[in-house]
Design an enzyme around this catalytic site. Structure first.
Site, short mmCIF file in Angstrom:
data_model
loop_
_atom_site.label_atom_id
_atom_site.label_comp_id
_atom_site.label_asym_id
_atom_site.label_seq_id
_atom_site.Cartn_x
_atom_site.Cartn_y
_atom_site.Cartn_z
N LYS A 197 39.02 44.15 28.11
CA LYS A 197 40.06 43.62 27.76
C LYS A 197 40.14 42.19 28.18
CE LYS A 197 43.77 42.97 30.22
NZ LYS A 197 44.60 41.91 29.52
N GLY A 250 38.98 37.48 38.15
CA GLY A 250 40.28 37.37 37.95
C GLY A 250 40.87 36.79 39.35
N SER A 251 42.19 36.77 39.63
CA SER A 251 42.73 36.50 40.75
C SER A 251 42.56 37.33 41.84
CB SER A 251 44.28 36.06 40.39
OG SER A 251 44.85 37.23 40.29
N THR A 252 42.66 36.98 43.25
CA THR A 252 42.56 37.83 44.36
C THR A 252 43.64 38.82 44.26
OG1 THR A 252 41.37 36.07 45.60
CG2 THR A 252 42.52 37.79 47.03
N ALA A 253 44.84 38.26 44.01
CA ALA A 253 45.92 39.28 43.94
C ALA A 253 45.92 40.73 42.99
CB ALA A 253 47.32 38.59 43.39
N THR A 254 45.37 40.14 41.82
CA THR A 254 45.08 41.17 40.80
C THR A 254 43.85 42.07 41.25
OG1 THR A 254 45.95 39.84 39.22
CG2 THR A 254 44.86 41.87 38.51
N GLY A 255 42.91 41.47 41.87
CA GLY A 255 41.76 42.33 42.18
C GLY A 255 41.99 43.25 43.50
N GLU A 272 35.16 39.63 41.18
CA GLU A 272 34.61 38.19 41.15
C GLU A 272 36.09 37.57 41.17
OE1 GLU A 272 31.86 36.77 41.74
OE2 GLU A 272 30.54 38.21 40.92
N CYS A 306 36.60 29.11 38.78
CA CYS A 306 36.78 29.67 40.17
C CYS A 306 35.81 28.89 41.31
CB CYS A 306 36.31 31.07 40.05
SG CYS A 306 34.58 31.23 39.40
N GLU A 403 44.65 28.68 46.04
CA GLU A 403 43.74 28.18 44.72
C GLU A 403 44.73 27.75 43.76
OE1 GLU A 403 42.19 31.47 42.28
OE2 GLU A 403 40.49 30.22 42.27
P1 NAP Z 1 44.42 37.49 36.56
O1 NAP Z 1 46.06 37.28 36.51
O2 NAP Z 1 43.97 38.06 37.71
O3 NAP Z 1 44.06 37.98 35.19
C1 NAP Z 1 42.64 38.55 35.09
C2 NAP Z 1 42.82 39.52 34.20
O4 NAP Z 1 43.15 40.82 34.66
C3 NAP Z 1 43.42 39.22 33.04
O5 NAP Z 1 42.82 39.89 31.75
C4 NAP Z 1 44.68 40.03 33.10
O6 NAP Z 1 45.35 40.21 31.81
C5 NAP Z 1 44.27 41.16 33.86
N1 NAP Z 1 45.11 41.90 34.68
C6 NAP Z 1 46.47 41.53 35.29
N2 NAP Z 1 47.14 42.32 35.81
C7 NAP Z 1 46.22 43.34 35.70
C8 NAP Z 1 46.50 44.72 36.17
N3 NAP Z 1 47.64 45.27 36.78
N4 NAP Z 1 45.41 45.89 35.82
C9 NAP Z 1 44.38 45.34 35.32
N5 NAP Z 1 44.19 44.12 34.74
C10 NAP Z 1 45.25 43.19 35.07
O7 NAP Z 1 43.93 35.93 36.73
P2 NAP Z 1 43.90 34.72 35.63
O8 NAP Z 1 45.14 34.06 36.04
O9 NAP Z 1 43.79 35.31 34.37
O10 NAP Z 1 42.46 34.08 36.05
C11 NAP Z 1 42.40 33.21 36.94
C12 NAP Z 1 41.91 33.70 38.30
O11 NAP Z 1 40.48 33.96 37.90
C13 NAP Z 1 41.51 32.55 39.30
O12 NAP Z 1 42.00 33.06 40.53
C14 NAP Z 1 40.24 32.46 39.34
O13 NAP Z 1 39.46 32.18 40.45
C15 NAP Z 1 39.65 33.65 39.05
N6 NAP Z 1 38.18 33.73 38.54
C16 NAP Z 1 37.24 33.89 39.19
C17 NAP Z 1 35.86 33.77 38.81
C18 NAP Z 1 34.79 34.45 39.63
O14 NAP Z 1 33.58 34.65 38.89
N7 NAP Z 1 34.93 34.58 40.98
C19 NAP Z 1 35.61 33.29 37.40
C20 NAP Z 1 36.64 33.05 36.93
C21 NAP Z 1 37.95 33.24 37.23
P3 NAP Z 1 46.47 39.49 31.33
O15 NAP Z 1 46.03 38.01 31.40
O16 NAP Z 1 46.55 40.07 29.97
O17 NAP Z 1 47.75 39.42 32.24
#
Ligand code: NAP
Ligand code: MG
Length: 499
Positions: A197, A250-255, A272, A306, A403
């Protein structure tokens, strides 16, 4: 299109003009839901595509398709060398369609076409070929055991690495194609099936990669892709009972939210997550190297990385010189659309994210922070934020602790290395860090004291397929890349034979 922008390929225009569906069991199919999501071009805010907003029923069909393919053995039980060959062919297809995919990425994500070509396509190819090669290196161990009963019995034991099953891959919007392939490739190399996804705002390149998977010879049902919101489609996928493993970036909150729901079924999980990555600059650092390395480390992809450096701690003797040099470098950055190869700073990925970054800056300004900004937006409808430098922000500002994930850098004067270490480590995050020094002794003494999954010396943000990557503390669990990468996509089975 503005002057100086790359002309779009006909294949990109054809792709954008299509009616899009969900990729399930080797082909496109319509969603059961009539809900849709619109994809926008961040450079000008114009809509460029509409995708399905998948329902829980769609997600179930995708996961069932992946599960059927997995248990049939059509992929998992194929000879490793055949899987490797198909995955290498998959990489070749990305290479052949590289310019098309780079343009699509710039259009949906906003990033520079240079970065799309070099990273989303170029680096991804390296990772794909590296990971394809792991397919033929999967191995267990033979084990000498000392089982004493019944008397006289002899045993030989060994371990096997077996694919874990259906993988759910959840991808963020900052590097959609590259991070997407960081989920698909290890899953498929290990023999798993996957349902991926993408983020709802950047689904297009992975949609194209779904078709290319079939063209490469990956059997139907092994690679499935669904587009939809995080809250409905993402949740339905990560909580699906037939999903054996979640690979989330993705984000720590969603993780954390996903981790809580994974606990119910003890679904395997790698996370991650975010970072608030410090750089420590010692007084003996090479200032020119610092400016070049940390300008890239901080502003690559508009800081939507990230691993980006976002807090720089500088020993006092070098501070004024570096503050002046960073100011000059930031004011010299050109801002423009990603399709203009000469533009160094491009639009952020979404309007909502642009507002979030601007809110951090407004908050810092209200608290009296000293902010120096570079060029402003070339198009008021695009999601631009001017590159900005904050001098000596308070440690308790929202901007210093969170962040920000934007083109914003803070520079802080510290008295000595102990103060730099204490402030650098004072964070819930621990993804990456860098240390800048010309002293080998300082480098060797200090790298073990930095709380981060990756520490660079005299560089920042440079990653490699053979170098494990992941977070300390709340930056995640597990490591991607490296020779052990497939461990996270396999179960270890012990076999014990009496003879
Ligand atoms: P995000 O809001 O956490 O979203 C990441 C993914 O999770 C998206 O596909 C999102 O879908 C999905 N998602 C959201 N809510 C969900 C739920 N309840 N259940 C399952 N999936 C859900 O993060 P983002 O804002 O897109 O990305 C930026 C973040 O990613 C930053 O915090 C960054 O540090 C982190 N990141 C980390 C790394 C690493 O390797 N450590 C690499 C890149 C990015 P939708 O977008 O469709 O809502
Ligand atoms: Mg979202």
């Amino acid at each position: 299109m503005t002057a100086g922008t790359v002309p779009l390929l006909a294949s990109v225009q054809r792709f954008l003009g299509r009616q899009h569906g969900l990729y399930i069991n080797g082909g496109w199919r319509p969603s059961t839901s009539s809900q849709t999501l619109t994809v926008f071009n961040p450079a000008n805010g114009q809509p460029i595509a509409v995708t399905p907003d998948a329902s829980a029923e769609d997600v179930d069909q995708a996961v069932q398709s992946a599960h059927r393919a997995f248990v049939s053995g059509v992929w998992a039980r194929r000879a490793p060398a055949e899987r490797e060959r198909i995955l290498l062919r998959y990489a070749d297809l990305l290479e052949q369609h590289g310019e098309e995919l780079a343009q699509l990425e710039t259009l949906e994500q906003g990033k520079s076409i240079n970065i799309a070509r070099a990273f989303e396509v170029g680096s991804t190819l390296n990772w794909m070929r590296y990971t394809a090669g792991l397919t033929t290196k999967i191995c267990g161990r033979t084990l000498d055991v000392s089982i004493p009963v019944p008397e006289g019995a002899r045993y030989t034991a060994y371990t096997r690495k077996e694919p874990v099953g259906v993988v759910a891959g959840i991808v963020p919007w900052n590097f959609p194609l590259m991070i997407g392939m960081w989920k698909v490739m290890p899953a498929l190399a290990a023999g798993c099936s996957i349902v991926i996804k993408p983020s709802e705002i950047t689904p297009l390149t992975l949609m194209r990669m779904a078709e290319l998977a079939t063209e490469a010879g990956i059997p139907d049902g092994v690679f499935n892709l669904i587009t939809g919101s995080g809250s409905v489609c993402g949740s339905a996928l990560t909580s699906h009972p037939r999903v054996a493993k979640i690979s989330f970036t993705g984000s720590t909150a969603t993780g954390k939210h996903i981790a809580r729901s994974a606990v119910d079924r003890l679904t395997r999980l790698s996370l991650e997550l975010g970072g608030k990555n410090p750089a420590i600059v010692l007084a003996d650092a090479d200032p020119q190297q610092v400016i070049e390395g940390l300008m890239m480390g901080s502003f690559l992809n508009q800081g939507q990385v990230c691993a980006a450096s976002s807090r720089i701690y500088v020993e006092a003797p070098l501070f004024d010189r570096l503050a002046a040099d960073f100011e000059q470098a930031i004011k010299g950055l050109s801002v423009g659309p990603g399709l203009d190869p000469s533009a160094q700073i491009n639009a952020l990925a979404s309007g909502a994210h642009q507002q979030s970054v601007q809110a951090y800056l407004a908050d810092a300004r209200e608290q009296g922070a000293q902010i120096i900004s570079g060029a402003s937006a070339p198009d008021a409808n695009g999601y631009y934020v001017s590159p900005s430098l904050i001098l000596n922000p308070d440690d308790n500002l929202r901007l210093t602790r969170s962040e920000v994930f934007g083109p914003v850098l803070s520079l802080t004067r510290v008295a000595d290395v102990e103060e730099a270490l204490a402030r650098a480590n004072d964070s819930d995050y621990g993804l990456t860090a860098s240390l800048w020094t010309t002293s080998l002794k300082s480098a060797m003494d200090l790298t073990p004291r930095i709380e981060a999954g990756t520490v660079w010396v005299n560089s920042h943000t440079l990653i490699d397929a053979n170098m494990p990557f992941g977070g300390f503390k709340q930056s995640g669990t597990g490591r991607d890349f490296g020779v052990d990468w497939l461990d996270a996509f396999t179960e270890t089975k012990s076999v014990c034979i009496r003879h």
